[in-house]
Design a protein around this motif. Sequence first.
Motif, PDB file in Angstrom:
ATOM      1  N   UNK A 102       0.814  -1.217   0.000  1.00  0.00           N
ATOM      2  CA  UNK A 102       0.000   0.000   0.000  1.00  0.00           C
ATOM      3  C   UNK A 102       0.845   1.264   0.000  1.00  0.00           C
ATOM      4  N   UNK A 103       2.101   1.137   0.458  1.00  0.00           N
ATOM      5  CA  UNK A 103       2.964   2.313   0.608  1.00  0.00           C
ATOM      6  C   UNK A 103       4.093   2.329  -0.424  1.00  0.00           C
ATOM      7  N   UNK A 104       3.838   1.764  -1.605  1.00  0.00           N
ATOM      8  CA  UNK A 104       4.827   1.820  -2.686  1.00  0.00           C
ATOM      9  C   UNK A 104       5.178   3.279  -2.984  1.00  0.00           C
ATOM     10  N   UNK A 105       6.473   3.534  -3.113  1.00  0.00           N
ATOM     11  CA  UNK A 105       6.920   4.883  -3.429  1.00  0.00           C
ATOM     12  C   UNK A 105       7.098   5.781  -2.226  1.00  0.00           C
ATOM     13  N   UNK A 158      20.876  -3.746   2.113  1.00  0.00           N
ATOM     14  CA  UNK A 158      22.145  -3.221   2.599  1.00  0.00           C
ATOM     15  C   UNK A 158      22.064  -3.146   4.121  1.00  0.00           C
ATOM     16  N   UNK A 159      23.210  -3.135   4.777  1.00  0.00           N
ATOM     17  CA  UNK A 159      23.239  -3.034   6.230  1.00  0.00           C
ATOM     18  C   UNK A 159      24.278  -2.006   6.661  1.00  0.00           C
ATOM     19  N   UNK A 168      23.171   7.469   7.360  1.00  0.00           N
ATOM     20  CA  UNK A 168      23.214   6.560   6.206  1.00  0.00           C
ATOM     21  C   UNK A 168      21.886   5.833   6.048  1.00  0.00           C
ATOM     22  N   UNK A 169      21.254   5.496   7.174  1.00  0.00           N
ATOM     23  CA  UNK A 169      19.963   4.807   7.130  1.00  0.00           C
ATOM     24  C   UNK A 169      18.900   5.723   6.539  1.00  0.00           C
ATOM     25  N   UNK A 170      18.889   6.987   6.941  1.00  0.00           N
ATOM     26  CA  UNK A 170      17.912   7.946   6.408  1.00  0.00           C
ATOM     27  C   UNK A 170      18.097   8.095   4.901  1.00  0.00           C
ATOM     28  N   UNK A 171      19.345   8.160   4.452  1.00  0.00           N
ATOM     29  CA  UNK A 171      19.599   8.268   3.011  1.00  0.00           C
ATOM     30  C   UNK A 171      19.052   7.046   2.277  1.00  0.00           C
ATOM     31  N   UNK A 175      16.185   6.670  -0.593  1.00  0.00           N
ATOM     32  CA  UNK A 175      16.531   6.053  -1.870  1.00  0.00           C
ATOM     33  C   UNK A 175      15.620   4.876  -2.220  1.00  0.00           C
ATOM     34  N   UNK A 176      14.664   4.566  -1.344  1.00  0.00           N
ATOM     35  CA  UNK A 176      13.704   3.520  -1.667  1.00  0.00           C
ATOM     36  C   UNK A 176      13.828   2.235  -0.880  1.00  0.00           C
ATOM     37  N   UNK A 177      14.862   2.112  -0.040  1.00  0.00           N
ATOM     38  CA  UNK A 177      14.967   0.934   0.815  1.00  0.00           C
ATOM     39  C   UNK A 177      13.965   1.049   1.967  1.00  0.00           C
ATOM     40  N   UNK A 178      13.468  -0.102   2.419  1.00  0.00           N
ATOM     41  CA  UNK A 178      12.605  -0.136   3.600  1.00  0.00           C
ATOM     42  C   UNK A 178      13.456  -0.535   4.800  1.00  0.00           C
ATOM     43  N   UNK A 179      13.271   0.156   5.918  1.00  0.00           N
ATOM     44  CA  UNK A 179      14.093  -0.097   7.103  1.00  0.00           C
ATOM     45  C   UNK A 179      13.469  -1.195   7.963  1.00  0.00           C
ATOM     46  N   UNK A 180      14.251  -2.216   8.244  1.00  0.00           N
ATOM     47  CA  UNK A 180      13.859  -3.301   9.154  1.00  0.00           C
ATOM     48  C   UNK A 180      14.498  -2.963  10.492  1.00  0.00           C
TER      49      UNK A 180
END
Length: 288
Positions: A102-105, A158-159, A168-171, A175-180
């Motif tokens: 539902x939150x693509x993009x 990426x980790x 770096x995580x915010x960047x 950039x389109x990565x989802x944070x786990x």
Amino acid sequence: MFFKATVACVWLLSWLPFKAISALGWLVGHLIASIPSSRRHIGRVNLRRCLPDWTEADRTRLLRRHFVAMVQMLLEYGYCWFASPERLRRLMRIEGLEHLKQHEGRPVILMMPHFTGLDLAGLRVSLETELVSIYSRQKDPWLDEFFRTRRLRLGTGIIFSRQQGTRAVIRALRDGYRLYYLPDQDFGHRDSVFVPFFGVNAATITGLSRMAMVAGAAVLPCYPRREATGYTLVIEPALDNFPTNDAAADAARMNAVIEAQIRRQPYQYFWLHKRFKSRPPGEADFYG
């Protein structure tokens, strides 16, 4: 040499079916639970504080079952390190994937508390969307490199180490990565507020709301549920009206969400961590 031998044993275990791992973990877990240890003491203190309305006998049964779940999780690391993507899909089903799609993009933070199965869940969801995650460096260089390589083996994320901070995580989020993200352990007083967790003041980091605010991210709570033939990763709808301008209120809400998840499957939560290690000024140590 010890670490390499351990990895070889885990590789051998990775060939066993899930039910065989479950049976072996049940046997070893019950054995370990019967041996006095500092971890068993920590678990008893945590359960006494968090579940005071339970009887001592019920808490003892829960702790024993938790030791079993922890051993099963450790024996299952072979799946994390060596299983094919197809096998990972069979071992970890996903419930609520539509909430993520539902939150693509848009930047998304998957809020994952410390439940058994969390590493397997992270690999599994990385087959659906590219992830960024944060890890703690290992003191042994060989082991640290091995863990990094295994976490990145699918080429779906990426980790960053905890020491690298959150920029770096915010960047990566932008950039389109989802944070786990695993925000539910005691990391000390720095960047923490004391808010209730099962009615007990617990040092709780405010990173979830801060990163969500800066990145404009939706926060989706999730957790893995262990079942007879594998796991189900449950992804819940995004938290509404989160974050706010009140970091303490956001941290308290996060803890309330995690508490509700734990109550659905209490034996699968990490009770062996010193969740109440940091205390407000003047309060005595719970674990001494």
